[in-house]
Motif scaffolding. Sequence first.
Motif, PDB file in Angstrom:
ATOM      1  N   ARG A   1      16.818  -8.878   8.452  1.00  0.00           N
ATOM      2  CA  ARG A   1      15.756  -7.894   8.706  1.00  0.00           C
ATOM      3  C   ARG A   1      16.313  -6.477   8.667  1.00  0.00           C
TER       4      ARG A   1
ATOM      5  N   TYR B   1      14.752  -3.802   6.137  1.00  0.00           N
ATOM      6  CA  TYR B   1      14.091  -2.618   6.676  1.00  0.00           C
ATOM      7  C   TYR B   1      14.841  -1.333   6.340  1.00  0.00           C
TER       8      TYR B   1
ATOM      9  N   VAL C   1       8.436   1.427   1.521  1.00  0.00           N
ATOM     10  CA  VAL C   1       7.575   0.942   2.594  1.00  0.00           C
ATOM     11  C   VAL C   1       6.283   0.447   1.960  1.00  0.00           C
TER      12      VAL C   1
ATOM     13  N   LYS D   1       3.766  -6.814  18.562  1.00  0.00           N
ATOM     14  CA  LYS D   1       3.883  -5.525  17.902  1.00  0.00           C
ATOM     15  C   LYS D   1       3.755  -5.777  16.406  1.00  0.00           C
TER      16      LYS D   1
ATOM     17  N   GLU E   1       5.136  -4.795  13.639  1.00  0.00           N
ATOM     18  CA  GLU E   1       6.326  -5.108  12.843  1.00  0.00           C
ATOM     19  C   GLU E   1       6.784  -6.537  13.101  1.00  0.00           C
ATOM     20  N   ASP E   2       6.758  -6.951  14.366  1.00  0.00           N
ATOM     21  CA  ASP E   2       7.172  -8.312  14.706  1.00  0.00           C
ATOM     22  C   ASP E   2       6.155  -9.329  14.203  1.00  0.00           C
TER      23      ASP E   2
ATOM     24  N   TYR F   1       4.241  -9.047  11.521  1.00  0.00           N
ATOM     25  CA  TYR F   1       4.431  -9.195  10.079  1.00  0.00           C
ATOM     26  C   TYR F   1       5.672 -10.035   9.772  1.00  0.00           C
ATOM     27  N   TRP F   2       6.758  -9.769  10.486  1.00  0.00           N
ATOM     28  CA  TRP F   2       8.020 -10.470  10.193  1.00  0.00           C
ATOM     29  C   TRP F   2       7.911 -11.964  10.480  1.00  0.00           C
TER      30      TRP F   2
ATOM     31  N   LYS G   1       9.425  -6.577   4.266  1.00  0.00           N
ATOM     32  CA  LYS G   1       9.976  -5.283   4.679  1.00  0.00           C
ATOM     33  C   LYS G   1       8.899  -4.512   5.426  1.00  0.00           C
ATOM     34  N   LYS G   2       9.188  -3.277   5.779  1.00  0.00           N
ATOM     35  CA  LYS G   2       8.232  -2.500   6.560  1.00  0.00           C
ATOM     36  C   LYS G   2       6.893  -2.422   5.838  1.00  0.00           C
TER      37      LYS G   2
ATOM     38  N   GLN H   1       2.910  -0.880   6.359  1.00  0.00           N
ATOM     39  CA  GLN H   1       2.041   0.016   7.114  1.00  0.00           C
ATOM     40  C   GLN H   1       0.630  -0.059   6.549  1.00  0.00           C
TER      41      GLN H   1
END
Length: 700
Positions: free
Chosen positions: A435, A439, A444, A554, A556-557, A559-560, A671-672, A674
């Motif tokens: 990760r 990242y 992005v 959260k 980001e978490d 999505y991962w 990856k990130k 948004q």
Amino acid sequence: MHLGAFVVFVITCVTFYPTSVNSSPTTGKDIEETVSGFESDHLREHKISSLFNFFCARNPDQDAAKSSNFDPLNYLTLYTNPDTVSTFVTALQKGLRSPRWGPYMSGKERIDTIPMFDILYFIDTSIPQGWDLFYNTTAYFSLKANVRQFIMTMELISSTKFFGRMRLPRFSNSVPQFFSPKDVLWGINAIDKPKVEHVEKEGDISTEVGEDPTYWKFDAGYREFHFAWNMDLPPDLDQPKYQIRFDRKGELFLYSHHYMEVRYFAELRSQNLPDIETLTLNRDFKVTQGYSPFFLNADFSVFPIRGPGASLTTQDNFENLTIWEDTLLKSLAAGYAVGTNGQRYPYHQIAETDASDIEGTDVFGALFQSTTASVNMDLYGNLHESLHLNLAHLRDPRHPTTLPKDLMGVMDHAESSVTDSAFYQVHYYVDNLYRKHKYASPQVRNAQNLAYPGITVRQVGLTLAEKAPELKSTSTKFPVLTTYFEYYSYNVSNAVIDCHKLSSGKEFVISKKRLNYHKFDYNFDLFSTLSGNEEAIVRVFMGPYLAADGKPYKMEDFYWNMIEMDKFPVLIKPGKNTFTRASSDSSILKKDVIPPGELKRNCGWPSNLLLPKGNQEGLHMKLFVIVTPAKERNGVKLTVANAKDYPAFSLCGHPYSYLPDDKPMGFPFDKKLQLDQPFENVGKNNYAFFDVSIKHLISL
């Protein structure tokens, strides 16, 4: 922890086998040259599979093999590599190789497996005499070589030389000792429990974080997947020598183990358990949980026990681990790896593309796994495998043992390591570095670069495709998918030592509990405003919405932790497009039944574990669907016409072809990411989230 009930049955069956082993190579008269290619492959698969009963010959082929006087040393001129044959077989006959039933001893397994693979791989089986030589040599090794090494060799042979044309017997049937309760097998064979070694029942060593999802970790299909994956993508096979491509091997290592890790976390959510602690190389880190395996080595001996609170610092190469970690972290900070001649291999580009991301991730993954694809094995070392080895060497000091010092614990067995909670701590550590690498990309993901102009996901529905028990009234407004426990039976006759017990066709079968789910269909409603047909790929993911604390993850978490469920090609026509996709057709799965003409392979996610278990209240999940253009990568593109040529490629790759996907593995959650109001995009874009609940039905 509870293993569930085990019931042993003795059944009687009669099976007919059509062919036999020759005492020496012939002109191939036993091969039916007039049958079609598929039928010929089917016959060959049957003949090879007949050699996987190791204690007792239970079919005419094995009876013939045992009475055969075939010796490879008498036919050296027929082999492509006679020196390899002479050296290996001579050592085998002199007892200088691993013992027939010897357990896995550190450092010897690959040394003995590779020459066996070489001998079989380079036999030309396209001609009858070559096939006959291959079969007789395989039969010889099945009787003389170390059993586990023979299975490893044949797994690699089936996934390369006979890719798509041969599926071997299940590992759990071939050597049930690795998969079955030791008390049951000792009882069947009237073997006394070891008097010197300390033997504990699984679960006697307590854990501070609650019960792990043992139904998942101990699932035979899951364990076989990890074994097959490691055999399909061995870290130290010389790819040019065998003309094997292993495209994106480093990326596959990172992504496949990421997949296993996020699936484990989904099971923790199902069990209402907290997250596990990641392994670290801090000197004060302790492996909290001990482990006493419930299964056995091939020779019916016990595995070493690891006690609770063990420290990696007790191992001789701990300092090497810290050096390799520091070197990898510095390379991540610098943004590149250094090759053997000082050349730089960038992980990312300033103007990052999917292609540059794939290339950089492949470099990083190869360093971590220390494969032959590593750009500098001397500098970056062997961190991942050494972590497994260190854990495999840890012993419980409370129980002195006479087991050999180099006898490996389960963490160095691909089929057994996944049963140990420490495996998930190791790969949590690996996944965090993965990760960190992903990242670090300057790219992005957002609505603009995910867009497929002209294509809209209007709706995705879910319907159960098989009858399930009526659900009790529920307040959930989401579509509901269901899981349940079932009893399934597997044959353990290969673990019966006294062949008289198998007379008259008797077989021993164990009934065991496992997780399964009720099959369902995805119902897609897409719309295209484009004027022509579009070749596209539908990517399906699912992930838990709530974290361990009961609150939404959260973003980001969240999505991962999304789990890939399927990836398949479609042809989108102008206007409305509605179609159905069966969950059992998922491209990540190892199919239970292979339709005639489709490619076979042993590697693939077990079909019964497609869904996390969920819980009685309903585990809130988010389903995500995105449609992307199907594009060529290195001249290969995934299409409706060729999808059958790439079975389970998302997790298992392909030994010869470039992978037919231009996107990084895990796209778009790799990856990130948004997105503004991500859960309110239904009917607006080429992607959308949907709510779904997974309920576990109490069925046993």
